[in-house]
Design an enzyme around this catalytic site. Structure first.
Site, mmCIF file in Angstrom:
data_model
loop_
_atom_site.group_PDB
_atom_site.id
_atom_site.type_symbol
_atom_site.label_atom_id
_atom_site.label_comp_id
_atom_site.label_asym_id
_atom_site.label_seq_id
_atom_site.Cartn_x
_atom_site.Cartn_y
_atom_site.Cartn_z
ATOM 1 C CG ASP A 18 4.026 13.747 -15.298
ATOM 2 O OD1 ASP A 18 2.920 14.291 -14.870
ATOM 3 O OD2 ASP A 18 4.139 13.445 -16.454
ATOM 4 C CE LYS A 54 -2.879 11.178 -17.115
ATOM 5 N NZ LYS A 54 -4.053 10.389 -17.289
ATOM 6 C CG MET A 66 4.614 3.644 -21.092
ATOM 7 S SD MET A 66 3.429 4.830 -21.560
ATOM 8 C CE MET A 66 3.961 5.497 -22.960
HETATM 9 N N1 SAH Z 1 8.521 11.510 -21.616
HETATM 10 C C1 SAH Z 1 9.255 10.325 -21.052
HETATM 11 C C2 SAH Z 1 8.436 8.988 -21.417
HETATM 12 C C3 SAH Z 1 7.227 8.813 -20.812
HETATM 13 S S1 SAH Z 1 6.100 7.480 -21.011
HETATM 14 C C4 SAH Z 1 10.554 10.438 -21.727
HETATM 15 O O1 SAH Z 1 10.785 10.840 -22.691
HETATM 16 O O2 SAH Z 1 11.414 9.386 -21.127
HETATM 17 C C5 SAH Z 1 6.730 6.570 -19.472
HETATM 18 C C6 SAH Z 1 7.643 5.434 -20.013
HETATM 19 O O3 SAH Z 1 8.990 5.875 -20.182
HETATM 20 C C7 SAH Z 1 7.917 4.196 -18.809
HETATM 21 O O4 SAH Z 1 6.908 3.329 -18.969
HETATM 22 C C8 SAH Z 1 9.322 3.736 -19.319
HETATM 23 O O5 SAH Z 1 9.114 2.910 -20.376
HETATM 24 C C9 SAH Z 1 9.921 4.862 -19.765
HETATM 25 N N2 SAH Z 1 10.966 5.483 -18.605
HETATM 26 C C10 SAH Z 1 10.810 6.789 -18.231
HETATM 27 N N3 SAH Z 1 11.717 6.589 -17.339
HETATM 28 C C11 SAH Z 1 12.416 5.713 -17.163
HETATM 29 C C12 SAH Z 1 13.589 5.226 -16.598
HETATM 30 N N4 SAH Z 1 14.317 5.953 -15.663
HETATM 31 N N5 SAH Z 1 14.048 3.856 -16.732
HETATM 32 C C13 SAH Z 1 13.473 3.062 -17.614
HETATM 33 N N6 SAH Z 1 12.396 3.553 -18.158
HETATM 34 C C14 SAH Z 1 11.720 4.897 -17.995
#
Ligand code: SAH
Length: 265
Positions: free
Chosen positions: A31, A53, A168
């Site tokens: 991703d 995405k 998000m």
């Molecule tokens: N599966 C992922 C989340 C996917 S949805 C998890 O468990 O972390 C994508 C969202 O995750 C982003 O819009 C943001 O809100 C958050 N996110 C993912 N990586 C991030 C990071 N390094 N720093 C801040 N937010 C993050």
């Protein structure tokens, strides 16, 4: 087929199983959120396929990604489906796994460190703390159409959960803020926006629920970002270990003022 979480960014936060999968995969389907330093850990002959995405840009549809995974697995490849954070936390990992089940493709799931927990730890914000909250709620700011999910009970969230962690959240920050204020969450409540947590571009904006939209717009803070609402944000004054190590920031051992109150009482 392995469905694996890559954690929030820092490669050191991979699990041993994730590293093993990277070394031995024939194909890595990843991703947009997966850190390039992590992809560099894949074997030299591994094929890398971006199935990103990213809000606003054209990207493969979910059924296309699932079909592709099934096809790659049926061709006899060792397929690694690599997702940011944890695959089962707002990552559509469940949908992809169900497509594998429907196609009869065997798989295993390797959890990862979710940004809403481990990413916040890099900002010095624990999601729970005995003196502040014994519950935390994880919320997504987007549904599949990119809108704020309409099935959310904002009143219940605002009054029932002392700490709210939104994934998000940036795109709809104004709406989220409005819903929470309307449902009675105080405007002076501490808020943090944590961007690119655990990467070299990590940024943390500390503000309040009332001011968060104005401050976020003024700061130019970028996605991916988390929004945290609650008293735990104050703990950062004591627990910003990364700031202490890299910028010599002085930490406050009593950021909630608990010891001060105990002494006074
Ligand atoms: N599966 C992922 C989340 C996917 S949805 C998890 O468990 O972390 C994508 C969202 O995750 C982003 O819009 C943001 O809100 C958050 N996110 C993912 N990586 C991030 C990071 N390094 N720093 C801040 N937010 C993050």
């Amino acid at each position: 087929m392995w469905l694996v979480g890559a954690g929030p960014g820092e490669p050191g936060l991979l699990t041993l199983l994730a590293l093993h999968a990277l070394r031995f995969a024939d194909v890595v389907v990843y991703d947009a959120l997966v850190d390039p330093r992590i992809l560099d850990l894949a074997g030299p002959t591994a094929q890398r396929i971006h199935a990103g995405k990213r809000g606003g840009k054209p990207s493969p549809s979910q059924p296309d990604i699932s079909d592709r995974l099934v096809r790659l697995a049926r061709e006899g490849n060792r397929v690694l489906r690599l997702k940011g954070g944890d695959p089962f936390v707002f990552g559509r990992g469940g949908e992809e796994a169900l497509a594998l089940v429907a196609a009869g493709v065997p798989f295993r799931v390797v959890p990862g460190i979710s940004a809403g927990i481990g990413g916040l730890a890099y900002a010095g914000i624990p999601v729970t703390h005995r003196d502040s909250n014994s519950a935390v709620t994880f919320v997504t700011g987007h549904n599949t159409n990119g809108e704020v999910p309409d099935g959310l009970d904002w009143h219940a969230l605002a009054t029932g959960s002392p700490v709210l962690v939104f994934y998000m959240a940036l795109k709809h920050l104004g709406q989220i803020r409005g819903h929470l204020l309307e449902a009675g969450r105080p405007a002076q409540e501490p808020v943090a926006i944590v961007s690119k947590a655990s990467t070299p571009e990590q940024r943390v904006l500390e503000t309040t629920l009332g001011d968060c939209l104005r401050d976020a717009e003024g700061s130019g803070i970028e996605p991916p970002a988390l929004l945290v609402v609650g008293e735990v944000v104050r703990l950062r004054a004591g627990l910003d270990w990364l700031g202490a190590l890299t910028q010599g920031i002085a930490l406050n051992p009593d950021p909630l003022g608990v010891k001060r109150q105990q002494k006074a009482g």
